[in-house]
Write an enzyme that holds these catalytic residues in place. Structure first.
Site, mmCIF file in Angstrom:
data_model
loop_
_atom_site.group_PDB
_atom_site.id
_atom_site.type_symbol
_atom_site.label_atom_id
_atom_site.label_comp_id
_atom_site.label_asym_id
_atom_site.label_seq_id
_atom_site.Cartn_x
_atom_site.Cartn_y
_atom_site.Cartn_z
ATOM 1 N NE ARG A 1 -0.141 6.557 -7.770
ATOM 2 C CZ ARG A 1 -0.101 5.506 -6.979
ATOM 3 N NH1 ARG A 1 0.868 5.398 -6.088
ATOM 4 N NH2 ARG A 1 -1.020 4.563 -7.057
ATOM 5 C CD GLU B 1 0.307 -1.148 3.050
ATOM 6 O OE1 GLU B 1 1.365 -1.103 3.717
ATOM 7 O OE2 GLU B 1 -0.265 -2.210 2.770
ATOM 8 C CG ASP B 2 0.392 4.382 -2.835
ATOM 9 O OD1 ASP B 2 1.264 3.604 -3.267
ATOM 10 O OD2 ASP B 2 -0.463 4.927 -3.560
ATOM 11 C CB VAL B 3 3.621 6.620 2.309
ATOM 12 C CG1 VAL B 3 3.209 7.789 1.428
ATOM 13 C CG2 VAL B 3 4.036 7.114 3.687
#
Length: 244
Positions: free
Chosen positions: A162, A58-60
């Protein structure tokens, strides 16, 4: 010699990367899921080195809730390998008591051959998300009705801008199995999605400058932002459950 500790983790912070995060040599956060888990575990195992991997990431700024995300830590040349499940449970409790940012469950030792289950079914397994969405220009309920009518949507996604710095350029087809939109007020609504593993949710929302098609912006005809995103389930039936 190797030792493999596996389990599932929850991540409760929106400022915590899964692994150490560096941009142009500069560290962006003081710690990570990897470090919070491995530091305490390796105090007992005392390995020369270790490797962390998980079923996706998962992203930060994304929390991982529900029963958590499966992971494995491979300890290389450990001094201590003969740990009972009771001792492993004590280690799990030590991690959980050391921080409010993450929580471990079902921690256990497995044979190396069993680690393959972490990656098996990578294309087939599903993940469930909850996204808090914002339309600054507002939306109408008919727009949400369009979303609720969608199912088994085939989505073409080029590698998002990104993450191009760390992943090769490719176009992948992913399936969004179900979508449920729940209104909150004139600008906010919640979106529940069940998708094929590997679907980029943020890009499915805004389209990533035309790199993800179709996308929700196209479907409802208004600009959208995801204010908060949570992983609610990683549908991988592994590792086996342990008493908590």
């Amino acid at each position: 010699m190797l030792l493999h500790l596996v389990g599932r983790y929850n991540k409760y912070s929106r400022e915590l990367p899964q692994t150490p995060w560096f941009v142009e040599g500069e560290r962006k956060q003081s710690t990570s899921v990897h470090e919070l888990l491995s530091a305490i575990l390796n105090n007992t195992v005392k390995a020369q080195d270790l490797k962390f991997s998980s079923s996706g990431r998962e992203d930060v700024d994304v929390r991982c809730l529900g029963v958590g995300r499966p992971f494995v830590i491979e300890f290389i040349n450990p001094r201590h390998t003969l740990l009972t499940q009771t001792q492993v449970a004590v280690l799990q409790s030590a991690v959980n008591e050391s921080t409010h940012l993450v929580k471990l469950r079902h921690l256990q030792i497995v044979d190396k051959k069993d680690v393959k289950y972490l990656k098996e079914g990578e294309e087939e397994k599903t993940k469930t998300y909850c996204a808090l969405c914002l339309s600054t220009q507002g939306y109408n309920t008919a727009a949400l009705d369009k979303l609720n009518e969608l199912s088994e949507v085939s989505v073409e996604q080029k590698t998002p801008l990104r993450v191009l710095h760390r992943r090769p350029l490719a176009t992948r087809t992913r399936i969004v199995h179900t979508i449920t939109a729940v209104p909150i007020d004139l600008h906010y609504f919640k979106l529940y999605l069940t998708t094929q593993a590997g679907t980029y949710i943020k890009e499915f929302k805004h389209g990533d400058l035309g790199r993800t098609n179709p996308n929700l912006r196209q479907v409802i005809g208004v600009d959208l932002d995801i204010v908060a995103l949570d992983v609610e389930n990683v549908a991988l039936d592994w590792p086996p459950k342990c008493s908590e």
